[in-house]
Design an enzyme around this catalytic site. Structure first.
Site, PDB file in Angstrom:
ATOM      1  N   HIS A 145    -102.432  57.373  81.315  1.00  0.00           N
ATOM      2  CA  HIS A 145    -102.923  57.734  82.379  1.00  0.00           C
ATOM      3  C   HIS A 145    -104.182  58.650  82.158  1.00  0.00           C
ATOM      4  O   HIS A 145    -104.797  59.068  82.970  1.00  0.00           O
ATOM      5  CB  HIS A 145    -102.009  58.543  83.334  1.00  0.00           C
ATOM      6  CG  HIS A 145    -101.643  60.024  82.626  1.00  0.00           C
ATOM      7  ND1 HIS A 145    -100.789  59.957  81.658  1.00  0.00           N
ATOM      8  CD2 HIS A 145    -101.984  61.197  82.961  1.00  0.00           C
ATOM      9  CE1 HIS A 145    -100.471  61.284  81.320  1.00  0.00           C
ATOM     10  NE2 HIS A 145    -101.276  62.082  82.027  1.00  0.00           N
TER      11      HIS A 145
HETATM   12  C1  UD1 Z   1    -102.878  65.173  86.591  1.00  0.00           C
HETATM   13  C2  UD1 Z   1    -103.456  66.252  85.344  1.00  0.00           C
HETATM   14  C3  UD1 Z   1    -103.330  65.603  84.074  1.00  0.00           C
HETATM   15  C4  UD1 Z   1    -101.979  65.395  83.952  1.00  0.00           C
HETATM   16  C5  UD1 Z   1    -101.291  64.362  84.985  1.00  0.00           C
HETATM   17  C6  UD1 Z   1     -99.924  64.250  84.898  1.00  0.00           C
HETATM   18  C7  UD1 Z   1    -105.527  67.307  86.213  1.00  0.00           C
HETATM   19  C8  UD1 Z   1    -107.070  67.474  86.052  1.00  0.00           C
HETATM   20  N1  UD1 Z   1    -104.927  66.321  85.635  1.00  0.00           N
HETATM   21  O1  UD1 Z   1    -103.709  63.964  86.292  1.00  0.00           O
HETATM   22  O2  UD1 Z   1    -103.505  66.766  83.295  1.00  0.00           O
HETATM   23  O3  UD1 Z   1    -101.520  64.638  82.763  1.00  0.00           O
HETATM   24  O4  UD1 Z   1    -101.729  64.926  86.229  1.00  0.00           O
HETATM   25  O5  UD1 Z   1     -99.306  63.051  85.218  1.00  0.00           O
HETATM   26  O6  UD1 Z   1    -104.970  68.383  86.865  1.00  0.00           O
HETATM   27  N2  UD1 Z   1    -102.417  59.671  92.773  1.00  0.00           N
HETATM   28  C9  UD1 Z   1    -101.456  59.195  93.473  1.00  0.00           C
HETATM   29  N3  UD1 Z   1    -100.467  59.548  93.782  1.00  0.00           N
HETATM   30  C10 UD1 Z   1    -100.062  60.838  93.550  1.00  0.00           C
HETATM   31  C11 UD1 Z   1    -100.832  61.626  92.957  1.00  0.00           C
HETATM   32  C12 UD1 Z   1    -102.221  61.051  92.220  1.00  0.00           C
HETATM   33  O7  UD1 Z   1    -101.851  57.914  93.814  1.00  0.00           O
HETATM   34  O8  UD1 Z   1     -99.139  61.239  93.902  1.00  0.00           O
HETATM   35  C13 UD1 Z   1    -103.580  59.073  92.075  1.00  0.00           C
HETATM   36  C14 UD1 Z   1    -104.875  59.295  93.188  1.00  0.00           C
HETATM   37  O9  UD1 Z   1    -105.626  57.996  93.115  1.00  0.00           O
HETATM   38  C15 UD1 Z   1    -105.574  60.358  92.242  1.00  0.00           C
HETATM   39  C16 UD1 Z   1    -105.166  60.044  90.901  1.00  0.00           C
HETATM   40  O10 UD1 Z   1    -104.027  59.443  90.915  1.00  0.00           O
HETATM   41  O11 UD1 Z   1    -107.157  60.271  92.646  1.00  0.00           O
HETATM   42  C17 UD1 Z   1    -105.336  61.046  90.013  1.00  0.00           C
HETATM   43  O12 UD1 Z   1    -104.505  62.296  90.490  1.00  0.00           O
HETATM   44  P1  UD1 Z   1    -105.058  63.586  90.037  1.00  0.00           P
HETATM   45  O13 UD1 Z   1    -103.755  64.653  90.233  1.00  0.00           O
HETATM   46  O14 UD1 Z   1    -106.281  64.186  90.309  1.00  0.00           O
HETATM   47  O15 UD1 Z   1    -104.967  63.814  88.453  1.00  0.00           O
HETATM   48  P2  UD1 Z   1    -103.981  63.038  87.447  1.00  0.00           P
HETATM   49  O16 UD1 Z   1    -104.750  61.861  86.691  1.00  0.00           O
HETATM   50  O17 UD1 Z   1    -102.614  62.790  87.998  1.00  0.00           O
HETATM   51  N1  UDP Z   2     -92.317  60.996  83.303  1.00  0.00           N
HETATM   52  C1  UDP Z   2     -91.442  60.464  84.252  1.00  0.00           C
HETATM   53  N2  UDP Z   2     -91.791  59.196  84.450  1.00  0.00           N
HETATM   54  C2  UDP Z   2     -92.604  58.400  84.312  1.00  0.00           C
HETATM   55  C3  UDP Z   2     -93.581  58.790  83.397  1.00  0.00           C
HETATM   56  C4  UDP Z   2     -93.414  60.075  82.753  1.00  0.00           C
HETATM   57  O1  UDP Z   2     -90.607  61.032  84.665  1.00  0.00           O
HETATM   58  O2  UDP Z   2     -92.813  57.430  84.678  1.00  0.00           O
HETATM   59  C5  UDP Z   2     -92.180  62.340  82.597  1.00  0.00           C
HETATM   60  C6  UDP Z   2     -92.122  62.439  81.370  1.00  0.00           C
HETATM   61  O3  UDP Z   2     -90.613  62.335  80.750  1.00  0.00           O
HETATM   62  C7  UDP Z   2     -92.623  63.862  80.990  1.00  0.00           C
HETATM   63  C8  UDP Z   2     -93.542  64.223  82.184  1.00  0.00           C
HETATM   64  O4  UDP Z   2     -93.268  63.123  83.084  1.00  0.00           O
HETATM   65  O5  UDP Z   2     -91.459  64.893  81.268  1.00  0.00           O
HETATM   66  C9  UDP Z   2     -94.910  63.898  81.676  1.00  0.00           C
HETATM   67  O6  UDP Z   2     -95.791  63.925  82.706  1.00  0.00           O
HETATM   68  P1  UDP Z   2     -97.099  63.356  82.446  1.00  0.00           P
HETATM   69  O7  UDP Z   2     -97.180  62.100  81.273  1.00  0.00           O
HETATM   70  O8  UDP Z   2     -97.611  62.623  83.688  1.00  0.00           O
HETATM   71  O9  UDP Z   2     -98.268  64.511  82.155  1.00  0.00           O
HETATM   72  P2  UDP Z   2     -98.673  65.040  80.860  1.00  0.00           P
HETATM   73  O10 UDP Z   2     -97.664  65.558  79.957  1.00  0.00           O
HETATM   74  O11 UDP Z   2     -99.462  64.097  80.185  1.00  0.00           O
HETATM   75  O12 UDP Z   2     -99.494  66.239  81.332  1.00  0.00           O
END
Ligand code: UD1
Ligand code: UDP
Length: 389
Positions: free
Chosen positions: A217
């Protein structure tokens, strides 16, 4: 105390802290009907910013982790960095002014973390940062910008690994504010272990006994069509060695599918999994391919080989004390083949220090001492730590 949470990894890190604070007051204290948690020592509540909002990115974590209902959900949703951060700033300012907490606790490195620390700094509300001091030294990552700003403004800095202490010292942070407390994400993992059932989840998803799990992601991997194509080609090559299941984060869904990451052959693409289902699958996996921060840590503790498709990591301890290797799309297939052949031997045989399932109680004690007005010197902080071992 208010905990500001917004994204999937925040929920995992906060659960042990919320529990630790609740247990300071009365053993086993749980949420009340209104959602806040009360004890003789600390009254606490969760503010959910709504950065993540899908049931599989949010609700399932509250259920799996036993987190109390938030006292507010700001519903900020998705947007560009500026738009999302702006919505976070205005929403958080209102809610912090309404509740006037003595301390706000923020977690990790997401935009909700950054916004909360800025709002509190401007309002003069003290803050604690859980997972302070991690650095990738790569400012093209939005998370690195969030980490640097958050640590510059936090009043209490709670570190998960020794390298974080060095980074904060190098940045001139007052050592009296810094505490080495261990890793609450690992507390959550320990708490989950008895409930993990790889066989059951594998059977439900129709996955064979030997399989790999992939999560992807990072913007650097999934936002650009060319890079996504390179990555997907490499993952497809690995799938010729071992069947791969990919619980796909919504961020990369469209672009990765366009690049060919679709179910078929040895690849199974599914929705994100809940916390317990996901960890079950990881525990039973022969290999994990990821760009996640938290998953690098969880595979280290579970002894599952992990290849991380990133040029750097803010969690080098998962390489020196764990099962993690950094790869590029070009080196991924060979690294995956080697990891599958070697299994998971850690280089030193020693796991990261204080990743022992007791970080939540340690953090709770630091916060309680701070709330009592104790000015924790490094020596006093050492005593707090020692009393938890
Ligand atoms: C965010 C964090 C990242 C973290 C990740 C964990 C920032 C800058 N980034 O990234 O550090 O690793 O969360 O998962 O805060 N979306 C959905 N449904 C949701 C949430 C998001 O469809 O419930 C989609 C939307 O299209 C959105 C995109 O995901 O635009 C990105 O979501 P966003 O929260 O901006 O950043 P992440 O890539 O999730
Ligand atoms: N995780 C989860 N379901 C998934 C993928 C990840 O429960 O399908 C959990 C994972 O075990 C960890 C957390 O989400 O505890 C990590 O989140 P993510 O990878 O989205 O964010 P990051 O750690 O990169 O910020």
């Amino acid at each position: 105390v208010l905990h500001v949470l917004g994204a999937r990894p925040n929920f995992v890190k906060a659960a042990p802290v919320v529990r630790g604070l609740a247990e300071l007051g009365s053993a086993g204290a749980t949420g009340t009907a209104s959602g806040s948690v009360s004890g003789p020592v600390v009254r606490q509540g969760i503010i959910h910013t709504g950065q993540h909002y899908d049931a599989l990115m949010s609700d399932v974590f509250f259920a799996d982790l036993g987190l109390p209902e938030p006292i507010a959900n700001l519903g900020v949703g998705s947007g560009t960095h500026a738009r999302q951060t702006a919505a976070l700033l205005t929403g958080l300012e209102d809610v912090i002014l309404e509740h006037r907490p003595d301390l706000v606790v923020v977690y990790g490195d997401v935009n909700s973390t950054l916004a909360a620390i800025l709002v509190c700094a401007k309002l003069g509300v003290p803050t604690a940062h859980v997972e302070a001091g991690l650095r990738s030294f790569d400012r093209t990552m939005p998370e690195e910008v969030n980490r640097v700003v958050t640590d510059a403004l936090a009043d209490i800095l709670l570190c998960t690994s020794p390298d974080a202490l060095s980074h904060l010292a190098n940045e001139g942070v007052d050592p009296a504010k810094v505490h080495f407390v261990g890793n609450p994400m690992i507390d959550s993992l320990f708490a989950a272990l008895p409930s993990l059932d790889p066989e059951k989840v594998r059977a439900r998803l129709g996955i064979p006994e030997r399989y790999a799990v992939a999560t992807l992601h990072r913007p650097g991997n999934v936002d650009d069509a060319g890079k996504a194509r390179e990555l997907v080609d490499a993952v497809r090559e690995v799938s010729e060695l071992v069947p791969i299941v990919v619980p796909l984060h919504p961020r990369g869904r469209t672009r990765l599918a366009e690049a060919g990451l679709v179910t078929g052959g040895n690849l199974t693409i599914i929705d994100p999994l809940g916390y317990l289902d996901f960890l079950s699958l990881v525990k039973g996996a022969a290999l994990v391919v990821t760009d996640s921060g938290g998953v690098q840590e969880e595979t280290t503790m579970l002894g599952v080989p992990c290849v991380t498709v990133r040029p750097n990591t803010e969690r080098p301890i998962t390489i020196t004390h764990g099962t993690n290797r950094l790869v590029t799309p070009a080196t991924l297939p060979a690294a995956a083949a080697k990891a599958l052949a070697d299994g998971a031997a850690t280089p030193t045989g020693e796991l990261p220090p204080l990743w022992d399932g007791k970080a939540g109680p340690r953090i709770a004690r630091v916060i309680a001492a701070w709330l009592r007005g104790d000015n924790l010197s490094p020596a006093a902080a050492q005593a707090v730590r020692a009393s938890g071992d």
